[in-house]
Structures are given as C-alpha cells and as structure tokens.
Design a protein around this motif. Structure first.
Motif, PDB file in Angstrom:
ATOM      1  N   ARG A 277       4.377   8.246  -0.354  1.00 46.73           N
ATOM      2  CA  ARG A 277       3.047   8.273   0.154  1.00 46.73           C
ATOM      3  C   ARG A 277       2.848   9.883  -0.823  1.00 46.73           C
ATOM      4  NH1 ARG A 277       2.328   7.020   6.036  1.00 46.73           N
ATOM      5  NH2 ARG A 277       0.424   7.163   5.337  1.00 46.73           N
TER       6      ARG A 277
ATOM      7  N   PRO B 245      -4.399  -2.435  -4.182  1.00 49.35           N
ATOM      8  CA  PRO B 245      -4.064  -2.882  -2.549  1.00 49.35           C
ATOM      9  C   PRO B 245      -3.851  -4.686  -2.613  1.00 49.35           C
ATOM     10  CG  PRO B 245      -5.673  -2.485  -2.786  1.00 49.35           C
ATOM     11  CD  PRO B 245      -5.425  -1.804  -4.056  1.00 49.35           C
ATOM     12  N   LEU B 246      -2.471  -5.079  -1.787  1.00 48.34           N
ATOM     13  CA  LEU B 246      -2.248  -6.056  -1.422  1.00 48.34           C
ATOM     14  C   LEU B 246      -0.421  -6.496  -2.978  1.00 48.34           C
ATOM     15  CD1 LEU B 246      -4.280  -8.179   0.619  1.00 48.34           C
ATOM     16  CD2 LEU B 246      -2.670  -6.570   0.999  1.00 48.34           C
TER      17      LEU B 246
ATOM     18  N   TRP C 290       2.424  -2.377  -2.400  1.00 42.98           N
ATOM     19  CA  TRP C 290       1.343  -1.415  -2.018  1.00 42.98           C
ATOM     20  C   TRP C 290       1.686  -1.895  -0.430  1.00 42.98           C
ATOM     21  CZ3 TRP C 290      -2.513  -2.960   1.633  1.00 42.98           C
ATOM     22  CH2 TRP C 290      -3.244  -1.731   1.532  1.00 42.98           C
ATOM     23  N   VAL C 291       1.717  -0.514   0.806  1.00 44.43           N
ATOM     24  CA  VAL C 291       1.809  -0.958   2.227  1.00 44.43           C
ATOM     25  C   VAL C 291       0.222  -0.209   2.410  1.00 44.43           C
ATOM     26  CG1 VAL C 291       2.753  -0.087   4.377  1.00 44.43           C
ATOM     27  CG2 VAL C 291       3.981  -0.591   2.200  1.00 44.43           C
ATOM     28  N   SER C 292      -0.359   0.904   2.441  1.00 46.72           N
ATOM     29  CA  SER C 292      -0.978   0.996   2.575  1.00 46.72           C
ATOM     30  C   SER C 292      -2.006   1.236   1.364  1.00 46.72           C
ATOM     31  CB  SER C 292      -1.737   1.702   3.965  1.00 46.72           C
ATOM     32  OG  SER C 292      -1.236   3.262   3.606  1.00 46.72           O
ATOM     33  N   PRO C 293      -3.269   2.399   1.278  1.00 47.51           N
ATOM     34  CA  PRO C 293      -4.181   3.126   0.622  1.00 47.51           C
ATOM     35  C   PRO C 293      -3.633   4.534   0.137  1.00 47.51           C
ATOM     36  CG  PRO C 293      -5.540   1.897   2.058  1.00 47.51           C
ATOM     37  CD  PRO C 293      -4.539   2.641   2.765  1.00 47.51           C
ATOM     38  N   ASN C 294      -2.241   5.381   0.698  1.00 50.83           N
ATOM     39  CA  ASN C 294      -1.372   5.770   0.505  1.00 50.83           C
ATOM     40  C   ASN C 294      -0.266   5.527   0.599  1.00 50.83           C
ATOM     41  OD1 ASN C 294      -1.790   6.056   2.860  1.00 50.83           O
ATOM     42  ND2 ASN C 294      -2.359   8.149   2.968  1.00 50.83           N
ATOM     43  N   GLU C 295       0.587   4.480   0.841  1.00 46.81           N
ATOM     44  CA  GLU C 295       1.850   4.892   0.444  1.00 46.81           C
ATOM     45  C   GLU C 295       2.130   3.533   0.324  1.00 46.81           C
ATOM     46  OE1 GLU C 295       2.652   4.027   4.849  1.00 46.81           O
ATOM     47  OE2 GLU C 295       4.603   3.388   4.501  1.00 46.81           O
TER      48      GLU C 295
END
Lengths: 98, 221
Positions: free
Chosen positions: B65, B88-89, B101-106
């Motif tokens: 993160r 993203p994705l 990619w999992v989320s914008p900061n993860e």
C-alpha cells in the motif's frame, strides 16, 4: 442486472458489490467537546430523507473497498452522477428539502 | 521525527511464513486446501475434461500500500521487484513476480514462497515514508482454472462480465464469486486465476467441484 459505476475502478459493477452508507457531506464537528447535546445529536443521528435528489455515500465493498458519492433520485432510483469523496456534486437541486 | 520513524520500522513484526529447517525441527507449511488432499484426488481424476483445476500452493502474497504520487514508493518497488505497479484493473508481470491492482493505493504481489520474507525486507529498506507491506501468504491461496469450459464456470459464479471484450488477458478484478469474493485474473485465453481467502477456500473448492461436474473436471496437483 443493475450496474453502478465505481470511480476508483473506473468500471461498471454489479449492484451487489456495493453498500449504501447513508447521506453524504456530513462534516464532523471540529470540536466535539464544545458541542451542545443537540448539535452532537443532529450530527450523529439526524439525516435528510428527501423526495428527489439525494447525495449519498456508497462503498465498493466487494471490490476496491473505497468510498465514493452518488447523487440519486429517490423517486426514480436513477443515478444522476457518481463522484469521488472530496469532490463537489455538479447535479444539485434547489428544492427546499435539499 | 526521523527517530520515531526508525523505531517504528524496527518494531514492525515481520515473519517468515515458510521458515527453513532449524536443527531437527522441520515446520510443515499447509496450504489452505491441504485437507482437501488434491494429490489423492488428482490420482483418481479423469485425464481430460472441460475444466482443469490446480491449486498454486504456498506462494508469497505481499500486499503493498502506498500512493502512486509517491516517487520513492514506486522506485522502491521497481528496484526490488523490477516492475512498474499497474493501473486500475491491470496486472504487471516481471519474471516470477506478478503485481495485481486491487484498489487505487493497494496492490497484491505474488512471489515464490521462499522469497517473500527477503523481498519484504528489501522493499522496507528501499522505501521510507508512508507505505505498508503485509505478508498475507498464509491468508489466501491461488486456484488456477483452465480449459475450454473454464469461462462457463466463471459465468455461473460471478456477476462480472467475463466476455473477451470486457475481460481481456491480463485484466484483474475483485468481485463476487459464488456468494463470497475473489480476485479474478485472466492469465491466458482459456486460463484464469482465483485468489481466495483461506477461510473461504474450502467453500470455493466445493463450489468449483460442483460447478465443474457438467463439463468434466480434471484435478491436477
């Protein structure tokens, strides 16, 4: 089939991936200690229940797990706009109950 | 400030989840599907079928993160893993390492199990500031689905559109999978990877076995 656009994933996802988290744009009092009981109660418990446009906080619970805002018409269920937390809605209503 | 940061770093508990043999003690690592005994099942499994399932056991799973605006975070990852974190994705592959990619900061990075501990240490020393690295290797597992009917199994299991047009090779989404959730990655035209939580792996496994029956299930160890 009901798709909601997630502004973080930049993708349309099935509604079951999301959770509604109630009314958006509720600022926490800067100094809770100096709030009256009424002010704190208003902040904590009292929410709008408009007929028409409503700004809501949603979370992409099964996905990126980020919060974002939705402007939704509570009569037609139509989603007018999706925007990130911290941004201002561009679709607003001038009705009294907003 | 710098003192407190340094002491914080030292107090972070890091654990090698796949320790080497020490003396006469040989710790045994058990994957989340250990009890399903895929080795025995694969021995009795059909040789050909529409779907092939394989658990990729005991990989190192590192959750990273940090902010994509933090140049030091990005360069630290690049230096240690040799890859650019995907948008993203998307996913990013570099040798034995793959970042999702999992989320914008993860991001989730899969690495060979024995390297996870050292890579975590290397990244911690290559970065400073606000970032987090968590070794979740013991907490989840990878299930590979492949074959001509793998896509049909996914269609039954997730509301996400898995059509070629919407889900090209290399794309990764976290979505609903069989009433639980999974990170779904398309690793090839007919192959997919599911990353599921340890506590749900048994349920997902039973679901997959059931969902694959009509296409002919091949279990590989």
């Amino acid at each position: 089939m009901f798709h909601i656009y997630c502004p973080h994933c930049e993708d349309h996802r099935e509604e079951e991936e999301f959770h509604a988290s109630g009314e958006a744009h509720i600022p926490r009092p800067l100094d809770p200690q100096s709030c009256s009981d009424e002010e704190w109660g208003e902040y904590l418990y009292f929410r709008k229940n408009p007929r028409g446009l409503h700004h809501e906080l949603w979370v992409h619970a099964v996905g990126c797990r980020k919060f974002f805002n939705i402007t939704r018409d509570t009569v037609t269920y139509e989603i007018k706009e999706v925007y990130k937390v911290g941004e201002k809605p561009s679709v607003t209503s001038s009705e009294k109950n907003q | 400030m710098s003192d407190s940061t340094a002491s914080n770093v030292e107090s972070i508990a890091q654990m090698d989840q796949l320790p080497h043999k020490t003396g006469s003690l040989q710790p045994r690592a058990e994957s989340p599907l250990y009890h399903a005994d895929l080795a025995t099942l694969s021995a009795h499994s059909a040789d050909a079928g529409g779907v092939e399932i394989k658990e990729v056991k005991l990989l190192g799973h590192l959750v990273l993160r940090g902010s994509i605006e933090d140049a030091e975070f990005l360069s630290g990852v690049k230096e240690v893993l040799g890859l650019d974190l995907p948008g993203p994705l998307q996913s990013s592959l570099q040798g034995e390492f793959i970042a999702y990619w999992v989320s914008p900061n993860e991001w989730l990075v899969l690495v060979p199990g024995q390297q996870a501990f050292q890579l975590e240490r290397d990244m911690r020393s290559a970065m400073s500031g606000n970032f987090a690295i968590v070794n979740v290797s013991g907490g989840q597992t990878v299930i590979c689905l492949s074959g001509a009917n793998a896509v049909d199994v996914l269609k039954k299991s997730t509301p996400y559109d898995v059509h070629n047009k919407n889900f090209p090779v290399g794309k990764v989404v976290t979505s609903v999978f069989a009433k639980t959730q999974a990170l779904i990655f398309r690793s090839g035209p007919e192959s997919w990877e599911l990353i599921v939580r340890r506590s749900f792996s048994d349920y997902v496994w039973l679901w997959l076995q059931d969902a694959c029956i009509e296409y002919g299930l091949v279990i590989k160890d």
